[in-house]
Write an enzyme that holds these catalytic residues in place. Structure first.
Site, PDB file in Angstrom:
ATOM      1  N   LYS A   1      39.418  49.313  37.437  1.00  0.00           N
ATOM      2  CA  LYS A   1      39.473  48.188  38.383  1.00  0.00           C
ATOM      3  C   LYS A   1      38.263  47.270  38.201  1.00  0.00           C
ATOM      4  CE  LYS A   1      40.752  45.719  41.970  1.00  0.00           C
ATOM      5  NZ  LYS A   1      39.559  45.058  42.509  1.00  0.00           N
TER       6      LYS A   1
ATOM      7  N   SER B   1      44.436  46.243  43.457  1.00  0.00           N
ATOM      8  CA  SER B   1      44.490  44.821  43.131  1.00  0.00           C
ATOM      9  C   SER B   1      45.755  44.201  43.725  1.00  0.00           C
ATOM     10  CB  SER B   1      44.481  44.628  41.611  1.00  0.00           C
ATOM     11  OG  SER B   1      44.479  43.246  41.280  1.00  0.00           O
TER      12      SER B   1
ATOM     13  N   HIS C   1      38.999  45.130  35.361  1.00  0.00           N
ATOM     14  CA  HIS C   1      39.978  44.152  35.861  1.00  0.00           C
ATOM     15  C   HIS C   1      39.262  43.002  36.558  1.00  0.00           C
ATOM     16  CE1 HIS C   1      41.922  42.679  39.562  1.00  0.00           C
ATOM     17  NE2 HIS C   1      43.079  42.753  38.935  1.00  0.00           N
ATOM     18  N   ASN C   2      38.272  43.328  37.395  1.00  0.00           N
ATOM     19  CA  ASN C   2      37.532  42.289  38.107  1.00  0.00           C
ATOM     20  C   ASN C   2      36.782  41.382  37.135  1.00  0.00           C
ATOM     21  OD1 ASN C   2      38.420  43.337  40.514  1.00  0.00           O
ATOM     22  ND2 ASN C   2      36.527  44.424  40.979  1.00  0.00           N
TER      23      ASN C   2
ATOM     24  N   GLU D   1      39.238  39.057  35.666  1.00  0.00           N
ATOM     25  CA  GLU D   1      39.572  38.080  36.716  1.00  0.00           C
ATOM     26  C   GLU D   1      38.506  36.994  36.819  1.00  0.00           C
ATOM     27  OE1 GLU D   1      38.864  38.457  41.322  1.00  0.00           O
ATOM     28  OE2 GLU D   1      40.555  39.719  40.712  1.00  0.00           O
TER      29      GLU D   1
END
Length: 295
Positions: A171, A121, A174-175, A178
């Protein structure tokens, strides 16, 4: 360390420059030759093929993949396997689906080849000046190459997340976060724009980006994007990205209503372009160089 690096796109090329500046030796390869030539001018060792890249690495080989997820990663790993020996290490630093990473780890383990999945990231800026990385795989393999992650990342910006697949799963979450944050920013800007105050959204973005509770990199990227000459030419459509299908899968694993709504918001912009779509598109372009359509 001496490392083979395959994939010199927006992220990969900048990561190679970061590795070179922190004292590593990089043997670089890319499907098209120009990116390879560009990093060679900065000190990387070029290679015209995967076979050539392998021959230029030491006995114990470390290969970092920074290529599109899915079939490209599958094909590349299949191509590399016969060229490697027991104890060699492959690191997938792209946006691979975590179940694909679990599958790769199991297949490579049978050959004695080590595998780490690394969620990356920070966007293009982070790739060049210090990224954030989430790593899965065998802990002892992570420790063996930890200096790579330390040198590629900002202080405290990397960590071991657990067994194979964990890096790409963390991740993926995380996306999802986001997606929700970007959608909230865009909805807020749209709400202000719909009122009759004649508020300048660039000034709003500037204030929000400096000292507010919601200041952060996304807000700063939005502010930066609003000053671009193309900003008013974006029709307000968010093109489908490589993570969108993964977000649908994530929604099915655990309740994530904010993510679901944010994803559907993006989908709707493809039929009904809007200010919300424009703001999301400009943030995506600023941090990741993601394409958008112009009027």
């Amino acid at each position: 360390m001496k490392i083979g690096f395959i994939g010199l796109g927006r992220m990969g090329g900048n990561m190679v420059l970061r590795l070179l500046e922190t004292g590593h030796t990089v043997v670089a390869n890319n499907r098209s030759p120009e990116p390879t030539k560009a990093v060679m001018r900065k000190g990387a060792i070029g290679s015209n093929s995967i076979d050539e890249l392998i021959t230029k690495l030491p006995k114990k080989k470390i290969i970092w993949l920074m290529v599109p997820a899915g079939d490209v990663v599958d094909s590349l790993i299949k191509q590399i396997i016969p060229l490697l020996k027991r104890g060699d290490i492959i690191i997938d630093g792209g946006n691979s689906y975590y179940k694909d990473s679990i599958r790769h780890a199991k297949a490579l383990k049978k050959k004695g080849i080590k595998f780490l999945d690394c969620g990356t990231s920070g966007g293009i800026e982070g790739a060049r000046h210090g990224a954030c990385m989430m790593v899965g795989g065998e802990k002892k393999v992570f420790t063996q190459v930890e200096k790579l992650f330390k040198d590629l990342c900002v202080k405290d910006g990397y960590g071991y997340m657990g067994a194979s697949g964990a890096g790409h799963f963390v991740k993926m979450v995380h996306n999802g976060i986001e997606y929700g944050m970007m959608s909230a920013i865009a909805e807020g800007m749209n709400a202000i724009d719909k009122q009759n105050f004649k508020t300048d959204l660039k000034i709003v973005a500037k204030v929000y980006a400096n000292g507010s509770i919601i200041e952060g990199r996304l807000m700063k990227w939005l502010l930066k994007g609003m000053d671009r000459p193309y900003y008013n030419k974006i029709p307000g459509t968010v093109p489908q990205g490589e993570t969108e299908k993964e977000m649908e899968l994530l929604e099915k694993l655990v309740p994530m209503p904010v993510l679901k709504q944010a994803r559907l918001t993006r989908v709707k912009t493809r039929k009904n372009p809007s200010l919300i779509g424009r703001i999301i598109a400009v943030m995506r372009n600023e941090f990741g160089g993601h394409a958008f359509k112009k009027e």
